[in-house]
Structure formats: structure tokens, C-alpha cells
Design a protein around this motif. Sequence first.
Motif, mmCIF file in Angstrom:
data_model
loop_
_atom_site.group_PDB
_atom_site.id
_atom_site.type_symbol
_atom_site.label_atom_id
_atom_site.label_comp_id
_atom_site.label_asym_id
_atom_site.label_seq_id
_atom_site.Cartn_x
_atom_site.Cartn_y
_atom_site.Cartn_z
ATOM 1 N N GLN A 1 0.863 -1.179 0.000
ATOM 2 C CA GLN A 1 0.000 0.000 0.000
ATOM 3 C C GLN A 1 0.898 1.227 0.000
ATOM 4 N N GLY A 2 0.453 2.286 -0.663
ATOM 5 C CA GLY A 2 1.263 3.500 -0.702
ATOM 6 C C GLY A 2 2.197 3.543 -1.893
ATOM 7 N N GLY A 3 2.162 2.509 -2.754
ATOM 8 C CA GLY A 3 2.958 2.546 -3.988
ATOM 9 C C GLY A 3 2.238 3.393 -5.036
ATOM 10 N N PRO A 4 2.722 3.350 -6.286
ATOM 11 C CA PRO A 4 2.068 4.111 -7.351
ATOM 12 C C PRO A 4 0.594 3.705 -7.509
ATOM 13 N N GLU A 5 -0.198 4.637 -7.999
ATOM 14 C CA GLU A 5 -1.635 4.425 -8.202
ATOM 15 C C GLU A 5 -1.919 3.105 -8.923
ATOM 16 N N GLY A 6 -2.721 2.252 -8.299
ATOM 17 C CA GLY A 6 -3.141 1.020 -8.963
ATOM 18 C C GLY A 6 -2.132 -0.119 -8.899
ATOM 19 N N ALA A 7 -0.907 0.158 -8.453
ATOM 20 C CA ALA A 7 0.135 -0.883 -8.505
ATOM 21 C C ALA A 7 -0.165 -2.038 -7.543
ATOM 22 N N ALA A 8 -0.672 -1.710 -6.353
ATOM 23 C CA ALA A 8 -0.979 -2.771 -5.384
ATOM 24 C C ALA A 8 -2.099 -3.668 -5.907
ATOM 25 N N GLU A 9 -3.073 -3.061 -6.618
ATOM 26 C CA GLU A 9 -4.174 -3.850 -7.186
ATOM 27 C C GLU A 9 -3.652 -4.771 -8.300
ATOM 28 N N LEU A 10 -2.752 -4.231 -9.133
ATOM 29 C CA LEU A 10 -2.154 -5.058 -10.196
ATOM 30 C C LEU A 10 -1.388 -6.230 -9.586
#
Lengths: 97, 164
Positions: free
Chosen positions: B136-145
Motif C-alpha cells: 500500500q502506498g505505492g504508485p496508483e493502482g500498482a498494489a491492485e495489479l
Amino acid sequence: MTTAPTLDASRVELPLHAAEVPWRTVVWNDPVNLMSYVSWVFRRHFGFDQPTAERLMMQVHTDGRAVLAEGNREQMERHVEAMHEYGLWATVEKVER
Amino acid sequence: MRGFVAEGERYRAILEPAEARILISLGEQLSQLYADGLAGDPLAEQALTRVLPDAYRDDEEAAAEWRELSRRGLIERKAGFAAAFTEPLRAVADSTTPTAVTLTEGGAIDWMRAIGDLRLILAERLGIVVDGDEGQGGPEGAAELYAWLAWMQDDLVRVLDAPR
């Protein structure tokens, strides 16, 4: 014509017995690879049955590492290369004696 | 995308064109990273450390020797897995409706490998370093990917393991 060379028995190197081979393949824990995938890779590559693969995978997960194979250095390097192809963190190390 | 099903010797999943476009974009970034790594680009080399770890932990000389012998071949094979991942997705991306991808067993294994490599690289960007980190807190959408790719890889393990 020639004669057979005389062998100095003290200088003949015998192949290592399987129990004496001094290298091993270690797989290390990482926070990325899935437990299901790691277990599958252990079965697929090393031919372990499901309980053995699960036990080794859990050992990696809880102890941080597990020994997957022992043998000569070339064999261990081939295992490590295969593990890297699967994205697992594996190393070769010398067996401490 | 609802997961793979076995059909004879093949594995089949239906994907939305938008899903395929995202996956192609990831696969192409991975291919580029391998190409840059082969060309000796230092940034790519840094990004690839998690995908291409040292084979010796406490012996720098042996590690360097092994890199010399194995690194190029490994990158080339991994580039092959990335290509095998993106190619079957192109027809889906070009479609306007959900479309099936069909893989051989070898193709499914290449997908698992490419997905695993993508997750290792995403994890680096997400700062995932110990068990339990979720990025969490990474680039937008990266955790979901990252989570979606985990689901896909787990799904491939499941379908390859299913009794036939």
C-alpha cells in the motif's frame, strides 16, 4: 608398442560417494512468491510428491530457507538456474563438514 | 476474467479487451527491461536484481563467475517467457468483446513464470521486503495489479494441478 602405465594407487581419485558430495541447492524465503506456486515448482522440477513439496515449502516459509538437493557443484548450479527461471531465490553452497 | 479451465490438453480463459491491454503493457515493459538489461543499462540491471539473484551468497568470486556464464542465457529465456505471455493476448486486446486465450501446458508455465517475474519487479517498486507487506502506498493502482497477478498465478497453479 607400449606398456600400460603403472598406477600409483595413492594418487587415484575415486568418485565421491553420494553421501559425501559437498554442495547443495538452497531456496530462500521471499515475500513475493506464492506458497502454492513454490510448492508446485518443487514438485515440477525436483519430482517431489505433494507432502514432501509442501513440507519443504513450509520450511522455506518459516525457517527462511530449505535445502532442496545435494550433489556435485554442476548439478547444483543447474538446479539454481532452473529455480531462477521460475523466479525463486536459490543459491549454491558448500556443505559444511 | 474468471479463471482458466482445462479443455483437453489446453487451458482456456476469457478476458476483457481492457484486461488484455493492461497485461500486454506490463509484459512489454518486462520485455523492454530484459532488452535493456542485455544491453548493459545500469538502471535495468538494478531493476532486474530481484529477478536475477546471485547464485552464491557469501562468495563474490563464485557469484561473479556464475553471472558471467549464466546471466545472458537466463535473461534471454525470461524474455521468451514474457513474449509467450503477451503474444496470445493481442487478439483479445484487438477485439471489442470478451475473448478466449488458449494455452498449451508449456504456454501456461511460461505465463506463470512471466507473471512471477512481473510480481517480483512490482514488489520492488511497492517496497515489499518482508512477509506480510502488501505494497500500500505505492504508485496508483500498482498494489491492485500486484494482487491481480497473484490471483492469476494461483489460478494457473490450480488448473495445472487439477486431476485430469
